[in-house]
Motif scaffolding. Structure first.
Motif: not given
Length: 107
Positions: A1-3, A23-29, A40-41, A65-66
């Protein structure tokens, strides 16, 4: 299973239909973890999702928002080990030896 599979399955379990920009969420985290503290991530990602849901945000609005959250994280100047002001126990002076009778109110 992948992400991507995980996101699809989790969305089904949570009964949500949404487009996820991993990618957006992972970069922000990552920025939150690096500039604020590791924990905080996930909190940042959660709050981004909460804000996006509350605003019924489309993908462009989620990106904005991100961006605002990332800008805050990048400018964060408090060290990760700085104490939380709410958790600081200030020393309370011991005034047990002070005479509390007030001469100003004597008749």
């Amino acid at each position: 299973m992948n992400l991507h599979d995980w996101i699809d399955e989790l969305s089904d379990v949570l009964d949500v239909e949404t487009e996820v920009d991993e990618a957006l969420i992972l970069d922000l985290a990552k920025v939150a973890a690096d500039n604020v503290q590791r924990t905080a991530a996930p909190i940042t990602a959660y709050l981004l999702g909460f804000a996006a849901g509350a605003a019924d945000a489309d993908p462009d609005e989620v990106e904005k928002l991100a961006g605002r959250a990332q800008q805050l994280a990048e400018s964060w100047d408090k060290p990760a080990d700085a104490p939380d002001p709410d958790d600081i126990d200030d020393d309370v002076p011991d005034d047990s030896s002070v005479d509390h009778t007030d001469d100003a109110y004597e008749d």
